[in-house]
Write an enzyme that holds these catalytic residues in place. Structure first.
Site, PDB file in Angstrom:
ATOM      1  N   ASP A   1       0.809  -1.226   0.000  1.00  0.00           N
ATOM      2  CA  ASP A   1       0.000   0.000   0.000  1.00  0.00           C
ATOM      3  C   ASP A   1       0.842   1.276   0.000  1.00  0.00           C
ATOM      4  O   ASP A   1       0.436   2.310   0.534  1.00  0.00           O
ATOM      5  CB  ASP A   1      -0.968   0.020   1.209  1.00  0.00           C
ATOM      6  CG  ASP A   1      -1.895  -1.182   1.199  1.00  0.00           C
ATOM      7  OD1 ASP A   1      -2.225  -1.656   0.097  1.00  0.00           O
ATOM      8  OD2 ASP A   1      -2.279  -1.641   2.286  1.00  0.00           O
TER       9      ASP A   1
ATOM     10  N   LYS B   1       1.786   2.180  -5.154  1.00  0.00           N
ATOM     11  CA  LYS B   1       2.346   1.650  -6.411  1.00  0.00           C
ATOM     12  C   LYS B   1       1.449   1.966  -7.609  1.00  0.00           C
ATOM     13  O   LYS B   1       1.927   2.372  -8.662  1.00  0.00           O
ATOM     14  CB  LYS B   1       2.536   0.117  -6.287  1.00  0.00           C
ATOM     15  CG  LYS B   1       3.506  -0.283  -5.184  1.00  0.00           C
ATOM     16  CD  LYS B   1       3.575  -1.779  -5.002  1.00  0.00           C
ATOM     17  CE  LYS B   1       2.343  -2.383  -4.374  1.00  0.00           C
ATOM     18  NZ  LYS B   1       2.102  -2.020  -2.965  1.00  0.00           N
TER      19      LYS B   1
ATOM     20  N   GLY C   1      -4.583  -4.124  -3.895  1.00  0.00           N
ATOM     21  CA  GLY C   1      -5.576  -3.086  -4.162  1.00  0.00           C
ATOM     22  C   GLY C   1      -4.789  -1.839  -4.506  1.00  0.00           C
ATOM     23  O   GLY C   1      -4.167  -1.247  -3.638  1.00  0.00           O
ATOM     24  N   HIS C   2      -4.737  -1.501  -5.784  1.00  0.00           N
ATOM     25  CA  HIS C   2      -3.907  -0.379  -6.248  1.00  0.00           C
ATOM     26  C   HIS C   2      -4.823   0.767  -6.657  1.00  0.00           C
ATOM     27  O   HIS C   2      -5.617   0.637  -7.593  1.00  0.00           O
ATOM     28  CB  HIS C   2      -3.018  -0.828  -7.411  1.00  0.00           C
ATOM     29  CG  HIS C   2      -1.994  -1.856  -7.002  1.00  0.00           C
ATOM     30  ND1 HIS C   2      -1.090  -2.401  -7.860  1.00  0.00           N
ATOM     31  CD2 HIS C   2      -1.724  -2.409  -5.793  1.00  0.00           C
ATOM     32  CE1 HIS C   2      -0.312  -3.253  -7.213  1.00  0.00           C
ATOM     33  NE2 HIS C   2      -0.688  -3.280  -5.954  1.00  0.00           N
TER      34      HIS C   2
HETATM   35  P1  GDP Z   1      -0.768   0.433  -3.566  1.00  0.00           P
HETATM   36  O1  GDP Z   1      -1.389  -0.848  -3.133  1.00  0.00           O
HETATM   37  O2  GDP Z   1       0.710   0.463  -3.334  1.00  0.00           O
HETATM   38  O3  GDP Z   1      -1.106   0.817  -4.981  1.00  0.00           O
HETATM   39  O4  GDP Z   1      -1.376   1.566  -2.625  1.00  0.00           O
HETATM   40  P2  GDP Z   1      -2.929   1.697  -2.172  1.00  0.00           P
HETATM   41  O5  GDP Z   1      -3.704   2.220  -3.316  1.00  0.00           O
HETATM   42  O6  GDP Z   1      -3.415   0.462  -1.517  1.00  0.00           O
HETATM   43  O7  GDP Z   1      -2.796   2.758  -1.009  1.00  0.00           O
HETATM   44  C1  GDP Z   1      -2.300   4.019  -1.216  1.00  0.00           C
HETATM   45  C2  GDP Z   1      -3.377   5.028  -0.797  1.00  0.00           C
HETATM   46  O8  GDP Z   1      -2.794   6.314  -0.656  1.00  0.00           O
HETATM   47  C3  GDP Z   1      -4.467   5.188  -1.825  1.00  0.00           C
HETATM   48  O9  GDP Z   1      -5.667   5.506  -1.169  1.00  0.00           O
HETATM   49  C4  GDP Z   1      -3.983   6.376  -2.670  1.00  0.00           C
HETATM   50  O10 GDP Z   1      -5.041   7.080  -3.291  1.00  0.00           O
HETATM   51  C5  GDP Z   1      -3.329   7.226  -1.613  1.00  0.00           C
HETATM   52  N1  GDP Z   1      -2.179   8.015  -2.034  1.00  0.00           N
HETATM   53  C6  GDP Z   1      -1.221   7.700  -2.950  1.00  0.00           C
HETATM   54  N2  GDP Z   1      -0.265   8.644  -2.969  1.00  0.00           N
HETATM   55  C7  GDP Z   1      -0.622   9.558  -2.049  1.00  0.00           C
HETATM   56  C8  GDP Z   1      -0.001  10.770  -1.572  1.00  0.00           C
HETATM   57  O11 GDP Z   1       1.078  11.160  -1.992  1.00  0.00           O
HETATM   58  N3  GDP Z   1      -0.655  11.438  -0.591  1.00  0.00           N
HETATM   59  C9  GDP Z   1      -1.842  11.018  -0.071  1.00  0.00           C
HETATM   60  N4  GDP Z   1      -2.402  11.748   0.893  1.00  0.00           N
HETATM   61  N5  GDP Z   1      -2.448   9.898  -0.493  1.00  0.00           N
HETATM   62  C10 GDP Z   1      -1.837   9.166  -1.454  1.00  0.00           C
HETATM   63  P1  IMO Z   2      -0.901  -4.105  -2.298  1.00  0.00           P
HETATM   64  O1  IMO Z   2      -0.443  -4.642  -3.629  1.00  0.00           O
HETATM   65  C1  IMO Z   2      -1.004  -4.595   2.037  1.00  0.00           C
HETATM   66  C2  IMO Z   2      -1.080  -8.714   3.557  1.00  0.00           C
HETATM   67  C3  IMO Z   2      -2.329  -9.193   4.256  1.00  0.00           C
HETATM   68  C4  IMO Z   2      -1.742 -10.198   5.225  1.00  0.00           C
HETATM   69  C5  IMO Z   2      -0.627 -10.828   4.390  1.00  0.00           C
HETATM   70  C6  IMO Z   2      -1.003 -12.136   3.713  1.00  0.00           C
HETATM   71  O2  IMO Z   2      -2.194  -3.385  -2.371  1.00  0.00           O
HETATM   72  O3  IMO Z   2       0.182  -3.338  -1.642  1.00  0.00           O
HETATM   73  P2  IMO Z   2      -2.536 -12.748   1.637  1.00  0.00           P
HETATM   74  O4  IMO Z   2      -3.975 -12.478   1.360  1.00  0.00           O
HETATM   75  O5  IMO Z   2      -1.602 -12.184   0.613  1.00  0.00           O
HETATM   76  O6  IMO Z   2      -2.262 -14.199   1.907  1.00  0.00           O
HETATM   77  O7  IMO Z   2      -2.234 -11.975   3.028  1.00  0.00           O
HETATM   78  O8  IMO Z   2      -0.263  -9.867   3.404  1.00  0.00           O
HETATM   79  N1  IMO Z   2      -1.291  -8.159   2.197  1.00  0.00           N
HETATM   80  C7  IMO Z   2      -1.228  -6.868   1.893  1.00  0.00           C
HETATM   81  N2  IMO Z   2      -1.046  -5.784   2.680  1.00  0.00           N
HETATM   82  N3  IMO Z   2      -1.099  -4.448   0.699  1.00  0.00           N
HETATM   83  C8  IMO Z   2      -1.252  -5.521  -0.099  1.00  0.00           C
HETATM   84  O9  IMO Z   2      -1.225  -5.438  -1.446  1.00  0.00           O
HETATM   85  C9  IMO Z   2      -1.365  -6.804   0.495  1.00  0.00           C
HETATM   86  N4  IMO Z   2      -1.534  -8.044   0.005  1.00  0.00           N
HETATM   87  C10 IMO Z   2      -1.479  -8.864   1.055  1.00  0.00           C
HETATM   88  O10 IMO Z   2      -2.991  -8.138   4.933  1.00  0.00           O
HETATM   89  O11 IMO Z   2      -1.140  -9.529   6.301  1.00  0.00           O
HETATM   90 MG    MG Z   3      -2.885  -1.547  -1.836  1.00  0.00          MG
END
Ligand code: GDP
Ligand code: IMO
Ligand code: MG
Length: 426
Positions: free
Chosen positions: A13, A16, A40-41
């Protein structure tokens, strides 16, 4: 041409999806190489927000080719829901998204096994996303998985054999799943047919051919290095190799084809699910990070645990991945802070170390450096020239500690809230 890799350096998270979308115009192809719908991107642009799980984040800019690589595990039903929602929003993907025939399938019974194993672990549960990731990868390694290519011939018998095997395991551990299998199986089987609308390819041949033709490829990681099966906080990890090496096995490209390695991190740190987290904050500061950073899981909605940045873990992640450029996200969340902490070392049994230990457990105590906050809202800034002095100090401090330049700074969730530094030096 080379494959540039973008991967998370923390516990996932990091942001990416946002940055893959920002970088997409510079590439011909975007490919996912591991993980599955546990990811979840999130992407935000032009007032819209999208959360991608299995589909690469390169689908929105410029009609680029996107590929789901062999290292991914795919749930056809979740994939169908994701692709249909995108099509309904005007992003029809059947011509632009290809799926490797070697991608492993997540069966409905994998989800049940995931739930059963978690229930059996009780307090020691991993806190998985419940998407069947671990059991699907276990079948792959156990040499009894089903692959996307299998749906093209003799699928029914193989599916029945796998399902019966899984049911026997569920029965033997006494897991009562009620009608949960019947509830999704029909839809899941229909979704297999839906998969056939996409190009099902030998992606290793296709990607290597692209490289020979001089096309550029951006590989999109899922999860993060601290969740890597080998190098993360085992056993509280995911079931794939999230590190750079996973790109070679997950796309079929040789190590010599890897170009830049973009390591992405938050200006603080979060984790969702169970497992150690040395810099976790349990006080008001942790709550503030969660609130300002809106730290709730994009897939599960779970509240993310929040803490200060951990430079011991980051240095380890940078080394293992061979990171060449850093990308710092969400520094805007710290905009109002008087003081910022960064963990520079661990104290273990009274001894300080800057090296990442065999395991991180309760004996690990973070040693912090304190830096003054910049106390300036940065979300609308358009150039690094506008950065306040204290923020520049934070950047220099991190670059000194980490030994790699910070190339991109993200100042908000929107595509536009992104600053690429030192553009002239590219
Ligand atoms: P990913 O899994 O690495 O793609 O990241 P996620 O989407 O799960 O989580 C990142 C969260 O931070 C999302 O809700 C984005 O919309 C938000 N986000 C990304 N970059 C920024 C930033 O620079 N500032 C803030 N405040 N939010 C951000
Ligand atoms: P992105 O790509 C954050 C965590 C789960 C759990 C562990 C194992 O959005 O960064 P799984 O379902 O993969 O067997 O769970 O890994 N986990 C993540 N945490 N971001 C993710 O993906 C994750 N994918 C799995 O919460 O601790
Ligand atoms: Mg994510």
């Amino acid at each position: 041409m080379k494959v540039d890799v973008l991967l998370g350096l923390q516990w996932g998270d990091e942001g990416k999806g946002k940055i893959v979308d920002v970088l997409t115009p510079a590439y011909d192809v975007v490919a996912r190489f591991q993980g599955g719908p546990n990811a979840g991107h999130t992407l935000e642009f032009e007032g819209s927000k999208y959360i991608l799980r299995s589909i690469p984040s390169g689908i929105f800019q410029g009609g680029k080719k996107n590929i789901i690589g062999n290292g991914v595990v795919i749930d056809p039903l979740l994939f169908r829901q994701e692709a249909e929602a995108l099509a309904a929003a005007g992003h029809e993907l059947t011509q632009r998204l290809a799926i490797s025939k070697k991608t492993h399938l997540i069966l409905p019974t994998h989800r049940l096994l995931d739930a059963a194993y978690e229930a059996a672990k009780g307090d020691g549960k991993i806190g998985t996303t419940g998407k069947g990731i671990g059991p699907a990868y276990a079948d792959k390694v156990g040499r009894c998985g089903l692959r996307v290519g299998d749906i093209l011939h003799d699928f029914d018998a193989r599916y029945k054999a796998a399902k019966d095997r899984h049911k026997a395991i569920l029965h033997s551990i006494g897991y009562d799943y009620g009608r949960r299998l019947e509830d999704i199986e029909t839809e899941w089987l229909e979704a297999l047919d839906y998969l056939k609308r996409f190009e099902l390819i030998d992606s290793e041949h296709v990607i290597n051919q692209y490289l020979r033709e001089g096309k550029s490829v951006l590989a999109e990681g899922a999860q993060g290095t601290m969740l890597d099966l080998d190098f993360g906080s085992y056993p509280f990890v995911t079931s794939s190799n999230t590190v750079c090496a996973g790109c070679c096995t997950g796309l079929g490209v040789p190590p010599s084809a890897i170009g830049e390695v973009y390591g992405i991190f938050k200006a603080y740190c979060t984790r969702v699910g169970s497992g150690p987290f040395p810099t976790e904050l349990f006080d008001e500061m942790g709550e503030t990070l969660c609130r300002k950073g809106n730290e709730y899981g994009s897939v599960t909605g779970r509240k993310r645990r929040c803490g200060w940045i951990d430079l011991v873990a980051l240095r380890y992640a940078i080394r293992i991945n061979g990171v060449t450029r850093l990308i710092m996200m969400k520094s805007d969340v710290l905009d109002a802070f008087d003081l910022i902490r960064a963990c520079v070392a661990y104290r273990i049994d009274g001894k300080e170390t800057r090296d990442f230990p065999y395991e991180i457990n309760d004996a690990v105590e973070p040693v912090y450096a304190e830096l003054p906050g910049w106390k300036t809202p940065m979300g609308k800034m358009k150039s690094e020239k506008e950065f306040p002095g204290a923020f520049n100090n934070y950047i220099s401090f991190l670059e000194d500690e980490l030994g790699v330049p910070i190339w991109i700074i993200s100042l908000g969730p929107d595509r536009e809230q992104t600053i690429i530094r030192n553009e002239n030096h590219q």
